[in-house]
Design an enzyme around this catalytic site. Structure first.
Site, mmCIF file in Angstrom:
data_model
loop_
_atom_site.group_PDB
_atom_site.id
_atom_site.type_symbol
_atom_site.label_atom_id
_atom_site.label_comp_id
_atom_site.label_asym_id
_atom_site.label_seq_id
_atom_site.Cartn_x
_atom_site.Cartn_y
_atom_site.Cartn_z
ATOM 1 N N GLU A 1 30.574 -91.539 20.369
ATOM 2 C CA GLU A 1 30.726 -90.083 20.507
ATOM 3 C C GLU A 1 29.337 -89.533 20.739
ATOM 4 O O GLU A 1 28.604 -89.241 19.795
ATOM 5 C CB GLU A 1 31.303 -89.465 19.226
ATOM 6 C CG GLU A 1 32.695 -89.902 18.882
ATOM 7 C CD GLU A 1 33.750 -89.393 19.839
ATOM 8 O OE1 GLU A 1 33.429 -88.543 20.711
ATOM 9 O OE2 GLU A 1 34.894 -89.854 19.721
ATOM 10 N N CYS B 1 28.231 -81.206 19.188
ATOM 11 C CA CYS B 1 28.333 -81.904 20.475
ATOM 12 C C CYS B 1 29.268 -81.130 21.395
ATOM 13 O O CYS B 1 29.203 -81.282 22.613
ATOM 14 C CB CYS B 1 28.775 -83.343 20.289
ATOM 15 S SG CYS B 1 30.286 -83.490 19.383
HETATM 16 C C1 UN1 Z 1 30.511 -82.903 16.745
HETATM 17 O O1 UN1 Z 1 29.842 -81.922 17.050
HETATM 18 O O2 UN1 Z 1 29.967 -84.031 16.595
HETATM 19 O O3 UN1 Z 1 35.478 -79.709 18.035
HETATM 20 C C2 UN1 Z 1 31.965 -82.860 16.447
HETATM 21 C C3 UN1 Z 1 34.571 -79.441 17.225
HETATM 22 C C4 UN1 Z 1 34.603 -80.132 15.890
HETATM 23 C C5 UN1 Z 1 33.935 -81.456 15.962
HETATM 24 C C6 UN1 Z 1 32.579 -81.490 16.575
HETATM 25 N N1 UN1 Z 1 35.965 -80.276 15.492
HETATM 26 O O4 UN1 Z 1 33.684 -78.649 17.471
#
Ligand code: UN1
Length: 504
Positions: free
Chosen positions: A262, A296
């Site tokens: 990820e 992310c």
């Molecule tokens: C991340 O930033 O690593 O969709 C995950 C989202 C959250 C998860 C983010 N449920 O923004």
């Protein structure tokens, strides 16, 4: 009671003893500190793992796995249900700890804990649904089907920005699948990991379950590499930057291990000619400023139909002017600090680079003169192919890129190395469907009239291209944590060969 090997202890403020198990507290353990990013002050000192701790931890995890894999999956689900109850009981305190150590505002800290509870609930149900297919065999009196078996040890490397939830997406699913998990959290958020680990293992121990979760806190790159290279780690799930993820993938692939990545995102919202700005503006705000731009899934680019640029930027600049920046634990704060001083430097350096490229900064971009690592969120008129726009800067910088039409917007949306999340705001069905077609978004996540961040756990989460291709959380993401076994049973008294081969 069984004892869990955990590779660390805490300083005098918190002895770091989990009632579920033994916390390693060797006198020679390397120490590192963790800070509150809102004040810059040290929150605690953590004893990191030694190489010996690591060996013990892997050995004990394997022992726990041998016992755990014999427990029927629905009963493993029952163990995770106990964990969900414990997390509910501690939600407020855990949410506060996320705010203290990661700098998220309290509502988002609590939201992160809720995300753990949600995935735990999901995993409980999933424990009764690890379905395999049955196929008709081409041979008489033969049965052909597939079943799913646990992998063994799952390594989980997580980042500072979701210091609890990302572990839980992996760990709770991996656990109901029958694996034992070893967690290496970010060295920036060890206290979050210790708290979660203690709560989860206490719940397991209370139910008489083996200690399938263990924790490897370290800031030592050599030890982390040893973990990545370890053939005993059957699956390595890594969340972090594309640069590090690429190296992790190469090393794990080198030993023919499995990995799940990820990595970075560079997420855009397309604001169509027929977008409802009353929906788009708050969604953009949450996506770009939420978690101080350190998700992310954060919104980094706006691809705006040229007829809407003026109206949209006017509304956004006004909204940015009202964002309360400050103590993440204070009610009403919408944006907390960046994680550390280096993150502030990257924010400022990117703004400088943009200025030199000729960008017009509509608002923000500076640092706040106060203790802690605070910056002003920025809105910048930019071009999609600028190097700064092409890369992921983990900071609240939002690029506005005017587009001629939908085709140009989709082409630009896809013209970045990353492929995590994407969104369109439009009231026009044809445009929404075009965005969702094979010729539309190339991302793992594609939303209509919803921003790029804040995904629910029920869907599979992850992205394409430089985001790494992994999928975690809901849907059938569980399959990554199991090995598929194809079974053929001959219940007749002849031995017919497949493909009609006669070998007599
Ligand atoms: C991340 O930033 O690593 O969709 C995950 C989202 C959250 C998860 C983010 N449920 O923004």
């Amino acid at each position: 009671m069984r004892r869990l090997p955990v590779s660390l202890g805490l300083d005098r403020r918190n002895p770091g003893v989990s009632s579920a198990g033994a916390w390693h507290r060797g006198g020679r353990a390397p120490r590192f500190t963790t800070e509150n990013p809102a004040t810059g002050r040290v929150l605690g000192e953590v004893l990191g793992a030694t190489a010996r701790d690591y060996e013990e931890l892997v050995g004990a995890s394997w022992e726990a796995f041998l016992e755990w894999r014999e427990i029927p999956a629905p009963r493993r689900g029952e163990a995770v249900r106990r964990i969900a109850d414990a997390l509910r009981a501690h939600k407020d305190a855990l949410g506060t700890l996320v705010s203290l150590e990661a700098g998220k505002i309290k509502a988002e800290g609590d939201g992160e804990v809720q995300e753990m509870i949600d995935i735990a609930d999901f995993a409980v149900g999933l424990a009764r649904q690890l379905y395999g297919l049955t196929m008709p065999s081409e041979r008489p009196r033969h049965r052909l089907y597939e079943q799913w078996q646990p992998l063994g040890l799952v390594g989980i490397v997580t980042a500072f920005n979701f210091p609890m939830a990302v572990w839980s997406w992996n760990a709770f699913i991996a656990a109901v699948c029958g694996n034992a998990c070893i967690w290496k959290p970010s060295p920036k958020t060890p206290l979050c990991s210790i708290a979660v680990q203690a709560i989860c293992n206490e719940a397991l121990a209370d139910g008489g379950y083996p200690p399938v979760f263990s924790l490897l806190n370290t800031d030592d790159v050599a030890l982390a590499e040893r973990f990545v290279d370890d053939r005993r780690i059957d699956l390595l799930s890594f969340t972090g930057s594309t640069a590090v993820g690429r190296r992790v993938a190469q090393r794990v692939a080198g030993r023919l291990g499995r990995y799940l990545l990820e990595l970075g995102g560079n997420n855009a919202i397309i604001v169509d000619a027929r977008a409802n700005l009353d929906l788009a503006v708050p969604a953009i705000l949450f996506g770009a400023v939420g978690t101080a731009g350190q998700r992310c899934t954060s919104t980094r680019r706006l691809l705006v139909h040229h007829t809407r640029v003026k109206d949209l930027t006017r509304r956004l600049v006004a909204a940015y002017g009202q964002i309360r920046i400050g103590d993440p634990l204070k009610k009403g704060t919408l944006m907390g600090p960046l994680i550390d001083a280096a993150a502030v430097e990257r924010h400022l350096a990117t703004i400088d680079e943009l200025r030199q490229a000729g960008a017009k900064i509509l608002t923000g971009g500076g640092r706040l003169r106060r203790a802690g690592h605070f910056v002003e969120p920025a809105i910048v008129m930019a071009e999609n192919d600028w190097p700064a726009v092409q890369r992921e800067t983990f900071a609240p910088i939002l690029y506005v890129i005017p587009c001629r039409d939908l085709d140009e917007a989709i082409a630009r949306q896809n013209a970045v190395p990353q492929g995590l999340s994407s969104a369109i705001f439009t009231d026009r069905l044809q445009h929404a469907e075009r965005f969702l077609s094979a010729a539309g978004s190339d991302c793992g996540i594609a939303n209509v009239n919803i921003g790029t961040s804040g995904a629910e756990i029920g869907g599979a989460f992850g992205g394409e291209k430089d985001t790494g291709g992994g999928r975690e959380a809901g849907s059938d993401a569980w399959k990554a944590y199991m090995r598929r076994q194809t079974v053929t049973i001959n219940w007749g008294d002849a031995l017919p060969l497949a493909q009609g081969i006669d070998f007599s």
